[in-house]
Scaffold this motif. Structure first.
Motif, PDB file in Angstrom:
ATOM      1  N   SER A  58       0.828  -1.209   0.000  1.00 39.56           N
ATOM      2  CA  SER A  58       0.000   0.000   0.000  1.00 39.56           C
ATOM      3  C   SER A  58       0.863   1.260   0.000  1.00 39.56           C
ATOM      4  O   SER A  58       0.559   2.238  -0.694  1.00 39.56           O
ATOM      5  N   LEU A 157      -6.409   2.308  -0.693  1.00 38.95           N
ATOM      6  CA  LEU A 157      -5.243   1.703  -1.340  1.00 38.95           C
ATOM      7  C   LEU A 157      -5.362   0.179  -1.431  1.00 38.95           C
ATOM      8  O   LEU A 157      -5.089  -0.391  -2.492  1.00 38.95           O
ATOM      9  N   PRO A 158      -5.779  -0.531  -0.360  1.00 36.83           N
ATOM     10  CA  PRO A 158      -5.914  -1.989  -0.488  1.00 36.83           C
ATOM     11  C   PRO A 158      -6.902  -2.390  -1.572  1.00 36.83           C
ATOM     12  O   PRO A 158      -6.676  -3.355  -2.311  1.00 36.83           O
TER      13      PRO A 158
END
Length: 210
Positions: A58, A157-158
């Motif tokens: 990330s 982000l993930p």
């Protein structure tokens, strides 16, 4: 609570049960005069291990996204809604009571940095910082003028790591940030009253960044 007091208290915080799942507190990092303030959800495996925000895959993705608009992480203030890693592998999302326990720390960070743009990553950060109930997928990429700054919700982000289409949307949203950072602060006097509402596990495999 001012910034220094908030940081000192947070480093030994036991306000909620997340103190039992953390290795260390991940308070946040970056210059206190940053115009861009990035808020994620919670520390993960790598952040808990390193004691720094946005590490691992990330963090690499964030670095590339910031680089795509000519910024490094040294020019943004980076933090998360909660400062301790939730339990589980992968960690579960933070609960409302846990977010509320960290609320004062986040508000102290915002007040100290006083950024022009607040980038809210994911549903929880978007809902908390914009005061809107819609999923971030419905309101992403739209700047919300609030408290004399722009709150800009986008995908987490993930989520972008595992879904190429979402990664493209996130890249597109980041492309709007230079426009907001170069704009005048929004002429708004509205205030959002934000409501009070396992360590050592092996890190899961993660995909390529782009």
């Amino acid at each position: 609570m001012d910034f220094a007091e908030a940081q000192k208290e947070a480093l030994g915080c036991r306000r909620c049960g997340l103190c039992h799942s953390r290795s260390q507190v991940v308070f946040g990092e970056g210059p206190l005069n940053a115009e861009l303030f990035v808020v994620g959800e919670a520390p993960g495996f790598n952040e808990d291990r390193e004691g720094r925000t946005f590490q691992g895959a990330s963090g690499m993705l964030l670095d590339r996204l910031l680089g795509s608009i000519g910024l490094g992480r040294d020019r943004a203030y980076l933090t998360t809604l909660v400062k301790c890693r939730p339990p589980g592998t992968p960690p579960r999302g933070p609960k409302p009571a846990e977010i509320n326990s960290c609320r004062e720390y986040l508000m102290s960070q915002l007040a100290a940095v006083d950024p022009k743009v607040v980038l809210a990553l994911g549903d929880l950060a978007s809902r908390l910082l914009t005061g809107r109930k819609e999923a971030v997928s419905r309101i992403r990429g739209r700047a919300v003028p609030l408290d004399g700054r722009f709150v800009f919700p986008t995908l987490s982000l993930p989520r972008a790591l595992y879904t190429p289409a979402d990664r493209a949307l996130l890249l597109s949203d980041f492309g709007r940030l230079p426009e907001l950072l170069s704009a005048e602060r929004p002429a708004t006097y509205g205030t959002l009253n934000i409501p009070g509402g396992e360590t050592g596990a092996r890190e899961p495999a993660q995909p390529e960044l782009f």
